[in-house]
Design a protein around this motif. Structure first.
Motif, PDB file in Angstrom:
ATOM      1  N   VAL A  65      -1.065  13.071   4.809  1.00  0.00           N
ATOM      2  CA  VAL A  65      -0.113  12.158   6.001  1.00  0.00           C
ATOM      3  C   VAL A  65       1.097  11.689   5.509  1.00  0.00           C
ATOM      4  CG1 VAL A  65      -2.451  11.280   6.963  1.00  0.00           C
ATOM      5  CG2 VAL A  65      -1.262  10.090   4.867  1.00  0.00           C
ATOM      6  N   GLY A  66       1.688  12.160   4.281  1.00  0.00           N
ATOM      7  CA  GLY A  66       2.897  11.748   3.665  1.00  0.00           C
ATOM      8  C   GLY A  66       3.077  12.302   2.365  1.00  0.00           C
TER       9      GLY A  66
ATOM     10  N   MET B 102       5.327   5.231   1.681  1.00  0.00           N
ATOM     11  CA  MET B 102       5.613   6.663   1.697  1.00  0.00           C
ATOM     12  C   MET B 102       6.519   7.180   2.687  1.00  0.00           C
ATOM     13  SD  MET B 102       2.174   7.827   3.552  1.00  0.00           S
ATOM     14  CE  MET B 102       1.746   7.680   5.341  1.00  0.00           C
TER      15      MET B 102
ATOM     16  N   GLU C  88      -4.974   8.189  -1.775  1.00  0.00           N
ATOM     17  CA  GLU C  88      -5.346   7.845  -0.651  1.00  0.00           C
ATOM     18  C   GLU C  88      -4.407   6.947  -0.045  1.00  0.00           C
ATOM     19  OE1 GLU C  88      -7.322   6.635   2.660  1.00  0.00           O
ATOM     20  OE2 GLU C  88      -7.075   5.086   1.093  1.00  0.00           O
ATOM     21  N   GLN C  89      -4.048   6.972   0.996  1.00  0.00           N
ATOM     22  CA  GLN C  89      -2.972   6.201   1.745  1.00  0.00           C
ATOM     23  C   GLN C  89      -2.864   4.527   1.474  1.00  0.00           C
ATOM     24  OE1 GLN C  89      -2.545   6.552   5.845  1.00  0.00           O
ATOM     25  NE2 GLN C  89      -4.550   6.773   6.479  1.00  0.00           N
ATOM     26  N   HIS C  90      -4.326   4.306   1.413  1.00  0.00           N
ATOM     27  CA  HIS C  90      -4.562   2.705   1.177  1.00  0.00           C
ATOM     28  C   HIS C  90      -4.509   2.207  -0.303  1.00  0.00           C
ATOM     29  CE1 HIS C  90      -5.383   2.440   5.581  1.00  0.00           C
ATOM     30  NE2 HIS C  90      -6.333   3.590   5.145  1.00  0.00           N
TER      31      HIS C  90
ATOM     32  N   ASP D  27      -5.454  10.842   4.170  1.00  0.00           N
ATOM     33  CA  ASP D  27      -6.104   9.706   4.930  1.00  0.00           C
ATOM     34  C   ASP D  27      -7.467  10.122   3.884  1.00  0.00           C
ATOM     35  OD1 ASP D  27      -7.382  11.916   5.942  1.00  0.00           O
ATOM     36  OD2 ASP D  27      -6.290  11.583   7.930  1.00  0.00           O
TER      37      ASP D  27
ATOM     38  N   ARG E  22       6.878   9.745   5.725  1.00  0.00           N
ATOM     39  CA  ARG E  22       5.657  10.314   6.738  1.00  0.00           C
ATOM     40  C   ARG E  22       6.170  11.570   7.007  1.00  0.00           C
ATOM     41  NH1 ARG E  22       1.934   6.367   7.775  1.00  0.00           N
ATOM     42  NH2 ARG E  22       2.600   4.240   7.502  1.00  0.00           N
TER      43      ARG E  22
ATOM     44  N   SER F  49       0.885   3.496   2.156  1.00  0.00           N
ATOM     45  CA  SER F  49       1.227   3.737   3.517  1.00  0.00           C
ATOM     46  C   SER F  49       2.487   3.053   3.669  1.00  0.00           C
ATOM     47  CB  SER F  49       0.116   3.732   4.268  1.00  0.00           C
ATOM     48  OG  SER F  49      -0.408   2.102   4.371  1.00  0.00           O
ATOM     49  N   ASP F  50       2.760   1.897   3.066  1.00  0.00           N
ATOM     50  CA  ASP F  50       3.789   1.279   3.309  1.00  0.00           C
ATOM     51  C   ASP F  50       5.162   1.541   2.803  1.00  0.00           C
ATOM     52  OD1 ASP F  50       2.395  -0.994   4.405  1.00  0.00           O
ATOM     53  OD2 ASP F  50       1.973  -1.942   2.393  1.00  0.00           O
TER      54      ASP F  50
ATOM     55  N   VAL G 117       0.036  12.067  -0.270  1.00  0.00           N
ATOM     56  CA  VAL G 117      -0.799  11.180   0.311  1.00  0.00           C
ATOM     57  C   VAL G 117      -1.607  11.560   1.635  1.00  0.00           C
ATOM     58  CG1 VAL G 117      -0.519   8.997   1.641  1.00  0.00           C
ATOM     59  CG2 VAL G 117       1.365   9.421  -0.110  1.00  0.00           C
TER      60      VAL G 117
ATOM     61  N   ARG H 132       0.821  -1.071   0.107  1.00  0.00           N
ATOM     62  CA  ARG H 132      -0.039   0.140  -0.262  1.00  0.00           C
ATOM     63  C   ARG H 132       0.769   1.314   0.114  1.00  0.00           C
ATOM     64  NH1 ARG H 132      -4.749  -1.538  -1.486  1.00  0.00           N
ATOM     65  NH2 ARG H 132      -5.167  -3.512  -0.633  1.00  0.00           N
TER      66      ARG H 132
END
Length: 141
Positions: free
Chosen positions: A113-114, A10, A83-85, A107, A12, A7-8, A105, A5
């Motif tokens: 968020v990043g 990016m 989106e982070q997901h 949420d 932060r 989020s894995d 990125v 994802r």
């Protein structure tokens, strides 16, 4: 690539600078933080994104005075968000489609968020690639 994802992969830590910041101040912040981009704000609002490449192409190449030119005058105002997901593959496809190297990125509430870059994707997804190896190295001063 589909297992990861955004989020894995990016970054932060996001650095924010006000639009009134001068180019030389922004460049110093980027050097000290070892980053190639900052988020530009106008008060409490997101005004855009500025990269080290923007400074070179839009300011230095145009002979702008770095101590009096503000980052707000050269910032990229059209920001692209994901989106982070979302999957890392979706982020790569978005970058390819838009011809960009970085994406903000958010949420699910569209809060920042990043940042994810091509280098982030390369280092996580293909650590043996040339882009990954280059992205990992500290810049020489």
């Amino acid at each position: 690539m589909t297992g990861y994802r955004v989020s894995d992969v990016m970054t932060r830590r996001v650095v924010y600078l006000p639009a009134e910041t001068t180019l030389d101040e922004a460049a110093t912040v980027m050097r000290e933080a070892d980053i190639g981009d900052v988020v530009v704000t106008d008060g409490a609002n997101l005004a855009g994104m500025l990269t080290d490449r923007d400074i070179v192409v839009r300011a230095v190449a145009e002979r702008a005075n770095p101590s009096s030119t503000t980052i707000g005058s050269i910032t990229t105002r059209e920001v692209v968000m994901i989106e982070q997901h979302a999957t890392a593959g979706e982020a790569a496809a978005l970058m390819r489609e838009r011809g960009i190297r970085r994406v903000l990125v958010c949420d699910s509430d569209r809060k920042l968020v990043g940042i994810v870059s091509l280098g982030d994707l390369a280092m996580q997804l293909d650590p043996q690639s040339a882009l990954s190896e280059i992205s990992e190295q500290s810049p020489t001063v």
